[in-house]
Design a protein around this motif. Structure first.
Motif, PDB file in Angstrom:
ATOM      1  N   ASP A   1      -5.238   5.344 -11.196  1.00  0.00           N
ATOM      2  CA  ASP A   1      -5.161   4.482 -12.369  1.00  0.00           C
ATOM      3  C   ASP A   1      -3.868   4.749 -13.121  1.00  0.00           C
TER       4      ASP A   1
ATOM      5  N   LYS B   1      -5.245   2.004  -1.665  1.00  0.00           N
ATOM      6  CA  LYS B   1      -4.017   1.371  -1.172  1.00  0.00           C
ATOM      7  C   LYS B   1      -3.378   2.289  -0.131  1.00  0.00           C
TER       8      LYS B   1
ATOM      9  N   THR C   1       0.034  -3.086 -14.884  1.00  0.00           N
ATOM     10  CA  THR C   1      -0.484  -3.415 -13.558  1.00  0.00           C
ATOM     11  C   THR C   1       0.507  -3.062 -12.464  1.00  0.00           C
ATOM     12  N   THR C   2       1.648  -2.475 -12.831  1.00  0.00           N
ATOM     13  CA  THR C   2       2.676  -2.145 -11.847  1.00  0.00           C
ATOM     14  C   THR C   2       2.906  -0.637 -11.789  1.00  0.00           C
TER      15      THR C   2
ATOM     16  N   ALA D   1       3.350  -3.829  -7.313  1.00  0.00           N
ATOM     17  CA  ALA D   1       2.271  -4.567  -7.973  1.00  0.00           C
ATOM     18  C   ALA D   1       0.919  -4.246  -7.346  1.00  0.00           C
ATOM     19  N   ASN D   2      -0.123  -4.389  -8.155  1.00  0.00           N
ATOM     20  CA  ASN D   2      -1.514  -4.298  -7.688  1.00  0.00           C
ATOM     21  C   ASN D   2      -1.819  -2.990  -6.969  1.00  0.00           C
ATOM     22  N   MET D   3      -1.359  -1.888  -7.539  1.00  0.00           N
ATOM     23  CA  MET D   3      -1.545  -0.582  -6.906  1.00  0.00           C
ATOM     24  C   MET D   3      -2.660   0.250  -7.529  1.00  0.00           C
TER      25      MET D   3
ATOM     26  N   LYS E   1      -5.868   6.172  -4.413  1.00  0.00           N
ATOM     27  CA  LYS E   1      -6.645   5.349  -5.340  1.00  0.00           C
ATOM     28  C   LYS E   1      -6.509   6.000  -6.704  1.00  0.00           C
TER      29      LYS E   1
END
Length: 299
Positions: free
Chosen positions: A120, A192, A153-154, A185-187, A118
């Protein structure tokens, strides 16, 4: 009035006895209701159990429950709530260094690396999730990096594998890069499940996010020992060399001698990590799905 009170007391005694009887029959006689199996497994550790060579749960400690990677020392590591128990919490200066690595990890021919992350987006370099170092080479053996992407976002993920053999092959050390149209994407911003595998028999690389196998082109999936356009054959089994130590959350250069100082772009992992596993085989699709669902179910 006394008669009513007596009736009330008698009723209370009977109800209490009834509940006591129920408690005895439910808790002391009947067996607990078992969990429903997932993929034929009751617990995440049951998945490919014979091939699990290393596992870090980070439940307030840095121990490998398989005792393959030991003698560890944590630097600026803290813990937060994870996907299952607690999790490793990184920072710009956090890492874990282990001095002893067993042959079960050193001699990997195929591999699966599984973890929950998790994190950013970041800028300024590449964060290292883990690394199996190599004493006489700038690059290590097996490792995973997240390149800085800025406010995007990737995720640009890079995995590295090694094959040191005699005679040597042209493409001994290989970066497997998820860039361009193959970025992930969306990681960011949520837990995740990240799994990647390399099968030494078929020379094939695969990656899974939250149990789902990604559709990647053959140029990434198929690995070769040299340029296939000029007759290069399959990459084959891995062969790590000159393994010394193991690091989570940093590069081998963060360990000091014999690697020297870390370059400025070499960043520590600043996110959360949980249930980090290494297998000495490439898990199949069903095994990865089961592992994802069982760990998500805290089993």
């Amino acid at each position: 009035m006394k008669k009513n009170k007596s009736i009330f007391m008698l009723s209370f005694v009977l109800v209490s006895a009834l509940f006591a009887g129920c408690e005895d029959s439910i808790d002391k006689v009947n067996s607990p209701i078992p969990y429903e199996s997932i993929g034929g497994y009751e617990n995440s550790d049951d998945v490919a159990a014979a091939h699990l060579v290393s596992k870090f749960s980070f439940d307030g400690n840095i121990a490998d429950s398989k005792n393959s990677i030991t003698d560890g020392s944590a630097t600026n590591v803290t813990y937060e709530t994870g996907i299952k128990g607690e999790a490793y919490k990184g920072s710009p200066s956090s890492f874990i260094s282990y001095n002893t690595v067993a042959n079960s990890v050193v001699n990997l021919k195929s591999v699966t690396v599984s973890m929950w992350i998790k994190t950013d987006p970041h800028t300024g370099g590449a964060q290292s999730l883990f690394m199996l170092p190599k004493k006489t080479d700038f690059w290590g053996n097996i490792f995973t990096l997240i390149e800085g992407t800025g406010p995007a976002t990737t995720m640009l993920l890079k995995n590295h594998i090694q094959k040191d053999v005699t005679p040597s092959i042209p493409w001994a050390g290989q970066f497997i890069e998820h860039g361009g149209t193959n970025v992930l994407a969306n990681m960011f911003g949520a837990w995740k499940h990240l799994v990647w595998t390399y099968n030494g028999t078929s020379s094939t690389y695969s990656i899974y996010i939250d149990g789902q196998k990604l559709n990647i082109p053959a140029s990434i999936a198929k690995r070769y020992a040299s340029d296939p356009a000029t007759g290069g054959g399959p990459y084959g089994e891995l062969a790590n060399s000159e393994v010394s130590k193991f690091i989570i959350g940093g590069y081998q250069q963060h360990l000091g001698a014999p690697w020297g100082a870390a370059d400025g772009w070499m960043l520590h992992y600043t996110g959360l990590m949980d249930e980090f596993r290494i297998y000495d085989a490439a898990l199949n699709d069903n095994e990865v799905v089961a592992l994802y669902k069982l760990e998500k179910d805290k089993r």
